[in-house]
Design an enzyme around this catalytic site. Sequence first.
Site, mmCIF file in Angstrom:
data_model
loop_
_atom_site.group_PDB
_atom_site.id
_atom_site.type_symbol
_atom_site.label_atom_id
_atom_site.label_comp_id
_atom_site.label_asym_id
_atom_site.label_seq_id
_atom_site.Cartn_x
_atom_site.Cartn_y
_atom_site.Cartn_z
ATOM 1 N N GLY A 15 0.749 -1.263 0.000
ATOM 2 C CA GLY A 15 0.000 0.000 0.000
ATOM 3 C C GLY A 15 0.775 1.306 0.000
ATOM 4 O O GLY A 15 0.178 2.362 0.178
ATOM 5 N N TYR A 150 -10.829 2.477 9.974
ATOM 6 C CA TYR A 150 -11.337 3.816 10.294
ATOM 7 C C TYR A 150 -12.608 3.688 11.122
ATOM 8 O O TYR A 150 -13.367 2.714 10.953
ATOM 9 C CB TYR A 150 -11.592 4.599 8.982
ATOM 10 N N TYR A 160 -18.917 8.363 3.802
ATOM 11 C CA TYR A 160 -17.953 7.252 3.821
ATOM 12 C C TYR A 160 -18.546 6.010 3.147
ATOM 13 O O TYR A 160 -17.846 5.056 2.837
ATOM 14 C CB TYR A 160 -17.509 6.960 5.265
#
Length: 277
Positions: A15, A150, A160
């Site tokens: 990532g 998150y 989101y």
Amino acid sequence: MAYGLLKGKRGIITGALDEKSIAWKIALKAKEEGATFTLSNAPLAMRMGAIKQLAEQCEAEIIPADATSVEDIENLYTKSIDVLGGKIDFVLHSIGMSPNIRKNRPYGDMNYEWYQKSLDISALSFHKMMQTAEKLDALNEWASVVGLSYIAAQRTFAFYTDMADAKAMLESIARGYGYRFGKLKNVRVNTVSQSPTVTTAGSGIGGFDVFYEYAQLMSPLGNATADDCANYVITLFSDLTRMVTMQNLFHDGGFSSVGVSEDLAMKLMQAHQQEQQ
Ligand code: NAI
């Protein structure tokens, strides 16, 4: 200051897209703490090239892998073990993407193919990385696996959308596989629930600036930066946290435990007063 916390450890870091990426900071810290590791990202992301600079800095080999492909993940483990000279001690899953968010689709108008893509890339890939590791017996005893999450997994954050569902799934997989891997090999699995952070994935969320400022006003310590997150994740890869597993660990300056803060109340009062003038 380095403490040699990861001396002799071998890892896989996914990532790192550019120098803002949380994974980028984690790679630099892992190097500083004495680890050797490989870097991986989706073949598409490789074309942007920035990861090469990180690889040079960390003396790390890059192994492309689309995290949705079991075949690519198999190759990632096999090559990493080969290049690093032994089984793996830590794995970072720092992968997230939602086509629905990219295309600004509201929660009531999801494209379901994209929704499945969001879940596959951002959550199921975490399971694939662990199941593949188990099948190949690629991890050492007491290895540590960390995914990044998150707080939208627990509470609704407007905008989101499907990423919230992906994060809830990611955290659940950490519990499911954490149990299994603990019994099998004393391997621990956790997710770190990070403050809003200015990165490519982060700033792609609609209204990100508002999320960021709101969290900043709410958190007694302020928002945790990507560098702070890297420090925390290094402790989770180290032997100092051997008995921590199946947890979703908030790394958010206190945000998750605050109802309303003085700073936010003051800001709202000021806005109210201005309205009345
Ligand atoms: P980033 O954009 O730098 O990293 C996301 C990475 O996912 C990129 O490197 C991208 O190439 C990779 N990726 C996307 N599709 C992939 C695929 N099919 N296969 C392999 N890799 C793929 O952004 P950031 O913020 O560093 O994101 C890392 C993690 O942190 C994500 O899971 C994100 O949801 C999480 N996170 C981010 C927060 C933020 O505000 N930036 C807050 C809390 C968690």
